[in-house]
Design an enzyme around this catalytic site. Structure first.
Site, short mmCIF file in Angstrom:
data_model
loop_
_atom_site.label_atom_id
_atom_site.label_comp_id
_atom_site.label_asym_id
_atom_site.label_seq_id
_atom_site.Cartn_x
_atom_site.Cartn_y
_atom_site.Cartn_z
N SER A 116 0.82 -1.21 0.00
CA SER A 116 0.00 0.00 0.00
C SER A 116 0.85 1.25 0.00
O SER A 116 2.00 1.25 0.43
CB SER A 116 -0.89 0.00 1.24
OG SER A 116 -0.05 0.13 2.38
N LYS A 117 0.22 2.29 -0.50
CA LYS A 117 0.87 3.60 -0.58
C LYS A 117 1.31 4.10 0.78
O LYS A 117 2.24 4.87 0.90
CB LYS A 117 -0.13 4.62 -1.13
CG LYS A 117 -0.16 4.72 -2.62
CD LYS A 117 -0.97 5.92 -3.02
CE LYS A 117 -1.52 5.71 -4.42
NZ LYS A 117 -2.53 6.63 -4.81
N ARG A 118 0.57 3.69 1.81
CA ARG A 118 0.89 4.20 3.14
C ARG A 118 2.26 3.71 3.61
O ARG A 118 2.93 4.38 4.35
CB ARG A 118 -0.20 3.82 4.14
CG ARG A 118 -1.15 4.98 4.41
CD ARG A 118 -2.20 4.64 5.43
NE ARG A 118 -3.00 3.53 4.96
CZ ARG A 118 -3.27 2.46 5.69
NH1 ARG A 118 -2.80 2.35 6.90
NH2 ARG A 118 -4.02 1.50 5.21
#
Ligand code: GLU
Length: 486
Positions: free
Chosen positions: A257-259
């Protein structure tokens, strides 16, 4: 039969690293078997349309060295390769299914569907399904009623009529035989109310008409396969061979994920990663060569790649590993290639760049210290501008009370040199120290700190030579003033 494979991204605005992996495996498979690698743009979701996304995608693929044989801008016999330019075809095949009673019209509004869902959830059915019997569709309403709704302009979709059978079976080249229970297969929407196809209809129609022999794509598409099989069966088309690639995971094993990570190829590009490193790293996310080799060029990957060695379990995206690959590739590149890679970051930083020849010398001096190509602009910023800061630890420990005077005197010495090459500077520094009955070591520190602001770096004398006589003298005086200790 010629192998034909496709990478079929939706143009979201950037190339996801997961997409890069899919594209890469397709590419390797095609090259390995002397086949065709095709790019198809799946842009039938108009809500997700992003300006310039296709160009962006193609640029990222090219940067990674994944040239496609057919696709937008490389027209082959089965184009166009952008789905929004093929609408008529999807409508025609949806109509064929309607005519054969293999699909039906459905007029349900969003509210009606939400109610249905709530009802089923409350009844705790194993999985929520479109209910043909209770909803508004052409299966349980008369032709006249359907016509009336159409005449009134009520929006409708076309749904696939999933046949009644207990299980749907497929074969995945990596995962083997897989069965899906009927209750997990819904009457898929094929045509939306705006007349655009869903992914499911469009990809089946296109995979067939584009002569795709092998579908290699992410695991997230596996659950769609039974609906696709139903369509292949209805149309009487041969099902391509299929491979579903394992998920990419964050370090904590959640879905990438981007996070937790950069996910766009262009982010890695702007950060100074090399395409060769990214490709090598991504190749090993879900595939292994069967021995302990880790470093591959693209050609070596083509040689080593095989579908049989694709893993089933998720692959963890370890940034440190990517950095390791990058460092290795940065060190392997020729100086001129590395200079070309570093140039955009140098321009971005707004430096006044020296001649190409000097720039290459700078890059050559820095090369073995770099992990990312961009570090030429950060770690090596002093090659392009006077230092603004000085390593505080080194200043505290090693800039002595007499260092500023020494720096000023050494600046005078340097200005007096007739030739400003590394050997002359070295001789001058040694003589300077000797005259003062001091060791050369502390003078090294004074010179390095003044000229670069850093306590470490490439060999001092070649570095000073490149920075130049005038700049070195100026920087020694500047540091003397800035760092003066009483
Ligand atoms: N358009 C789908 C995607 O964005 C393609 C899935 C497939 O390869 O069938 O990944």
């Amino acid at each position: 039969m010629t192998v034909r494979v496709r990478f079929a991204p939706s143009p979201t605005g950037y190339l996801h690293v997961g997409g890069l992996r899919t594209a890469l495996y397709n590419y390797l498979f095609a090259r390995k078997h002397g086949g065709v690698f095709l790019l198809r743009i799946e842009d039938t979701d108009r809500n997700r349309y992003v300006e310039g996304a296709i160009e962006n995608l193609i640029e990222s693929l090219r940067w990674c060295g994944l040239d496609f044989d057919e696709g937008p801008g490389a027209e082959g016999d089965v184009g166009p390769y952008i789905q929004s330019e093929r609408l008529e075809m999807y409508q025609r095949f949806a109509q064929q299914l309607l005519d054969n009673d293999q699909a039906y019209y459905a007029f349900d509004t969003a509210e009606e569907l939400a109610e249905m869902r709530t009802r089923q959830e409350q009844a705790k059915v194993p999985s929520v399904h479109y209910e043909r019997d209770t909803m508004r569709n052409s299966l349980n309403h008369s032709a006249e009623q359907v016509q009336q709704w159409m005449d009134e302009g009520q929006p409708y979709v076309v749904r696939l009529k999933i046949p009644d059978q207990d299980v749907f079976k497929m074969h995945d080249l990596v995962r083997g035989d897989i069965e899906f229970k009927r209750e997990h297969v819904d009457d898929q929407i094929l045509l939306k109310s705006d007349g655009f196809p869903t992914y499911h209809l469009a990809s089946v129609v296109d995979d067939h008409h584009m002569g795709i022999t092998h579908i290699i794509r992410g695991e997230e598409w596996l659950s769609s396969v039974p609906r696709h099989l139903v369509m292949y069966n209805y149309f009487g088309w041969e099902v391509p061979k299929m491979v579903h690639l394992p998920l990419l995971l964050n370090k904590d094993k959640s879905k990438l994920s981007k996070r937790q990570n950069d996910v766009a190829v262009e982010d890695y590009r702007t950060k100074g990663y090399l395409p060769e490193a990214l490709v090598n790293f991504v190749a090993l996310l879900g595939w292994n060569p069967g021995d302990n080799r880790e470093e591959f060029t693209m050609d070596e990957l083509v040689d080593a790649f095989s579908v049989e060695r694709i893993n089933k379990s998720g692959a963890v995206f370890e940034l440190d590993k990517l950095k390791w690959f990058n460092k290795r590739k940065v060190h392997e590149l020729s100086v001129s290639e590395l200079t070309a890679q570093a140039r955009p970051a140098l321009e971005e930083a707004g430096f006044d760049l020296p001649s190409d020849e000097t720039l290459e010398r700078i890059v050559g001096l820095l090369q073995e210290r770099l992990t990312l190509s961009n570090e030429v602009a950060t770690l090596g910023s002093y090659f392009f501008q006077d230092p603004e800061e000085y390593d505080p630890k080194a200043v505290k420990k090693r800039w002595k009370a007499d260092s500023s005077d020494l720096a000023r005197e050494f600046a005078d010495t340097l200005e007096g040199l007739e030739s400003f090459d590394a050997a002359s500077i070295e001789a001058a520094l040694n003589a300077f120290a000797e005259e003062r009955e001091m060791k050369a070591g502390p003078m090294f520190v004074v010179a390095r700190l003044s000229v670069s602001g850093m306590s470490g770096g490439p060999d001092l004398f070649p570095m000073m030579e490149v920075i130049g006589q005038e700049a070195c003298a100026r920087r020694l005086r500047l540091a003397a003033d800035r760092l003066q200790k009483d």
